[in-house]
Design a protein around this motif. Structure first.
Motif, PDB file in Angstrom:
ATOM      1  N   GLY A 157       0.880  -1.288  -0.009  1.00  0.00           N
ATOM      2  CA  GLY A 157      -0.237   0.021  -0.033  1.00  0.00           C
ATOM      3  C   GLY A 157       0.771   1.144   0.017  1.00  0.00           C
ATOM      4  O   GLY A 157       0.583   2.265  -0.526  1.00  0.00           O
ATOM      5  N   SER A 158       1.944   1.297   0.661  1.00  0.00           N
ATOM      6  CA  SER A 158       2.965   2.610   0.746  1.00  0.00           C
ATOM      7  C   SER A 158       3.436   2.654  -0.823  1.00  0.00           C
ATOM      8  O   SER A 158       3.716   3.972  -1.011  1.00  0.00           O
ATOM      9  N   ILE A 159       3.693   1.710  -1.443  1.00  0.00           N
ATOM     10  CA  ILE A 159       4.227   1.819  -2.813  1.00  0.00           C
ATOM     11  C   ILE A 159       3.040   2.185  -3.610  1.00  0.00           C
ATOM     12  O   ILE A 159       3.256   3.218  -4.495  1.00  0.00           O
ATOM     13  N   TYR A 160       1.899   1.590  -3.729  1.00  0.00           N
ATOM     14  CA  TYR A 160       0.735   2.043  -4.608  1.00  0.00           C
ATOM     15  C   TYR A 160       0.364   3.397  -4.446  1.00  0.00           C
ATOM     16  O   TYR A 160       0.218   4.370  -5.358  1.00  0.00           O
ATOM     17  N   SER A 161       0.035   3.811  -3.026  1.00  0.00           N
ATOM     18  CA  SER A 161      -0.328   5.206  -2.677  1.00  0.00           C
ATOM     19  C   SER A 161       0.654   6.458  -2.857  1.00  0.00           C
ATOM     20  O   SER A 161       0.275   7.574  -3.063  1.00  0.00           O
ATOM     21  N   GLY A 162       2.121   6.029  -3.136  1.00  0.00           N
ATOM     22  CA  GLY A 162       2.938   6.996  -3.385  1.00  0.00           C
ATOM     23  C   GLY A 162       3.803   7.610  -2.179  1.00  0.00           C
ATOM     24  O   GLY A 162       4.457   8.223  -2.144  1.00  0.00           O
ATOM     25  N   VAL A 163       3.347   7.018  -0.984  1.00  0.00           N
ATOM     26  CA  VAL A 163       3.732   7.313   0.417  1.00  0.00           C
ATOM     27  C   VAL A 163       5.343   6.996   0.498  1.00  0.00           C
ATOM     28  O   VAL A 163       6.165   7.785   0.818  1.00  0.00           O
ATOM     29  N   ALA A 164       5.604   5.947  -0.435  1.00  0.00           N
ATOM     30  CA  ALA A 164       7.136   5.483  -0.224  1.00  0.00           C
ATOM     31  C   ALA A 164       7.566   4.692  -1.599  1.00  0.00           C
ATOM     32  O   ALA A 164       6.543   4.269  -2.200  1.00  0.00           O
ATOM     33  N   THR A 165       8.908   5.178  -1.769  1.00  0.00           N
ATOM     34  CA  THR A 165       9.389   4.478  -2.946  1.00  0.00           C
ATOM     35  C   THR A 165       9.579   2.655  -2.360  1.00  0.00           C
ATOM     36  O   THR A 165       9.307   2.466  -1.485  1.00  0.00           O
ATOM     37  N   ALA A 166      10.143   1.972  -3.478  1.00  0.00           N
ATOM     38  CA  ALA A 166      10.157   0.634  -3.058  1.00  0.00           C
ATOM     39  C   ALA A 166      11.443   0.357  -2.406  1.00  0.00           C
ATOM     40  O   ALA A 166      11.165  -0.548  -1.337  1.00  0.00           O
ATOM     41  N   THR A 167      12.271   1.184  -2.108  1.00  0.00           N
ATOM     42  CA  THR A 167      13.392   0.951  -1.263  1.00  0.00           C
ATOM     43  C   THR A 167      12.825   1.511   0.048  1.00  0.00           C
ATOM     44  O   THR A 167      13.122   0.902   1.258  1.00  0.00           O
ATOM     45  N   GLU A 168      12.281   2.665   0.237  1.00  0.00           N
ATOM     46  CA  GLU A 168      11.492   2.954   1.675  1.00  0.00           C
ATOM     47  C   GLU A 168      10.604   1.914   2.029  1.00  0.00           C
ATOM     48  O   GLU A 168      10.492   1.414   3.177  1.00  0.00           O
ATOM     49  N   ALA A 169       9.966   1.475   1.238  1.00  0.00           N
ATOM     50  CA  ALA A 169       8.899   0.222   1.718  1.00  0.00           C
ATOM     51  C   ALA A 169       9.613  -1.080   2.164  1.00  0.00           C
ATOM     52  O   ALA A 169       9.064  -1.655   2.982  1.00  0.00           O
ATOM     53  N   ALA A 170      10.672  -1.235   1.557  1.00  0.00           N
ATOM     54  CA  ALA A 170      11.540  -2.567   1.981  1.00  0.00           C
ATOM     55  C   ALA A 170      11.924  -2.206   3.405  1.00  0.00           C
ATOM     56  O   ALA A 170      11.902  -3.170   4.243  1.00  0.00           O
ATOM     57  N   VAL A 171      12.446  -0.993   3.786  1.00  0.00           N
ATOM     58  CA  VAL A 171      12.851  -0.802   5.178  1.00  0.00           C
ATOM     59  C   VAL A 171      11.637  -0.839   5.917  1.00  0.00           C
ATOM     60  O   VAL A 171      11.761  -1.490   7.055  1.00  0.00           O
TER      61      VAL A 171
END
Length: 430
Positions: free
Chosen positions: A235-249
């Motif tokens: 959800g954080s990736i799809y919504s634009g809240v986080a990049t893939a790298t930030e979502a990984a963290v």
């Protein structure tokens, strides 16, 4: 020297090195070095230094070790037990019974792991003893695990999708989102096969257990932390809240929290997960470095351009090209793992695909399904090796049990070609 001779020298030297047991990354580097020294006037050492640094300094690649670490943490947790307990009350009454837990469990773990082998091992270590105890046939236990375990390559976060995205310079976030619907459809196709088997097979006489509403609600409670982690990452990736790298963290932090909640987080498991992530990340980085240098060496010799022109001269329709590539990747997957197959071929395949007018996001999802098929094709099907170690069956039995799942993936490829929006509707609306 003709392109055909150059190709033969590259391929023979590569397979000679791989066949002698040399690491894949080292084999790629040596093969590229030979090509640079023998067939070009470029300084091999300077070229190798520049391309190795360039291939490893990509910001996009920083998501890779984080997602691998997230999967390693959860691999050492009680996740397989929680998945089985949470899914069993809801799936036991379906035709085919608890075999559906194999498929659904693999799909859920795939959404927090990214590794096909880890998915099979994690779900299988809990489900195989339970299903055998309830007298489900081993052929179906092994087959469903082999097929559904491959969802780790398709359902985000997928390590292979990251490798593909870096290789063709496409958005990792869009590739992740594009894998959701095809991954869910493939899981439903596996479950439909299990239900059909449960309706028509005389072997589908395993123990049937009825669960109360209270037990089902308790199952939802067990699944809730896992579902929240999945929705948080994707959800954080799809919504634009986080990049893939930030979502990984975020995924790593969530995995540590979930393991602590389950009581399986200790200094020992933390240390093992960290070392496991470092080993896997280093192996993939080595393969990527060797692949980048080999692509550079092949580019200097003119092989990719000559191959692209040669195949272009055949005047294949897009459908014929996809059919040819499907056969090619299935054969290649009989001898190489999925990541190696992707990085070895992209230098040649990417121009052909772009020239044919295919969307590279769509092609990435297509490629993941084809590589999934290679995970369950002998002699080098990694899921087959994992299942052989877990079940004790010979490779012939496991291969035969996996054949229906292979055919279902062929149907999935046909469906993806006929309805490309299955892979494109979500990324186009991000």
């Amino acid at each position: 020297m003709g392109e055909g001779v150059l190709i033969a020298i590259f391929v023979l030297s590569l397979f000679l090195l791989l066949g002698s047991g040399v690491w894949v990354g080292a084999s790629l580097l040596v093969c590229a070095w030979l090509g640079m020294e023998l067939f070009t006037s470029r300084p091999a050492g300077d070229s190798m230094a520049m391309i190795l640094w360039g291939s490893q300094s990509s910001w996009t690649l920083t998501a890779l070790p984080m997602f691998i670490w997230m999967g390693e943490i959860l691999f050492r947790s009680r996740l397989s037990e929680v998945l089985f307990q949470g899914l069993t009350p809801w799936l036991a009454r379906l035709p085919g019974g608890l075999l559906h837990v194999n498929v659904a469990g693999c799909a859920i773990f795939a959404a927090i792991s990214g590794s096909s082998a880890a998915t099979v091992a994690t779900v299988g270590k809990m489900s195989i003893p339970e299903l055998r105890q309830r007298q489900y046939p081993d052929r179906m236990i092994v087959g469903t695990l082999a097929g559904a375990g491959t969802l780790g390559l398709l359902i985000p976060p997928s390590i292979s999708l990251i490798i593909y995205g870096v290789s063709v310079n496409e958005s990792i976030a869009k590739l992740f989102i594009a894998g959701i619907l095809p991954g869910a459809c493939l899981a439903l196709m596996f479950m439909a096969y299990v239900a059909l088997w449960g309706l028509v097979s005389k072997d589908a006489s395993a123990e049937m257990v009825v669960y109360s509403l209270r037990q089902r609600l308790r199952g939802l409670r067990d699944l809730a932390p896992v579902v929240v982690l999945i929705l948080g990452v994707i959800g954080s990736i799809y919504s634009g809240v986080a990049t893939a790298t930030e979502a990984a963290v975020l995924g790593v932090v969530g995995a540590l929290g979930l393991s602590a909640l389950q009581g399986s987080l200790s200094w020992g498991t933390f240390r093992e997960s960290l070392f496991g992530a470092v080993r896997t990340s280093a192996m993939i980085a080595f393969i990527l470095a060797g692949s980048s240098f080999l692509s550079l060496a092949m580019g200097f010799t003119g092989i990719p351009r000559a191959l692209a022109e040669g195949i272009g001269g055949l005047e294949l329709t897009p459908l014929q090209l996809i059919a040819l590539l499907t056969v090619f990747y299935i054969i290649l997957g009989m001898f190489l793992d999925g990541i190696s197959s992707i990085v070895l071929t992209m230098a040649v395949i990417e121009p052909l695909v772009r020239q044919a007018g295919f969307d590279m996001i769509w092609f990435g999802i297509y490629l993941m399904i084809v590589v999934e098929m290679a995970q369950i094709t002998p002699p080098i099907g990694f899921n087959l090796f994992v299942l052989q170690g877990m079940t004790g069956h010979d490779m012939g039995f496991i291969s035969r049990a996996s054949l229906p799942m292979f055919l279902i993936m062929v149907l999935a490829i046909v469906g993806l070609v006929l309805v490309p929006d299955v892979a494109l509707v979500l990324p186009n609306n991000m």
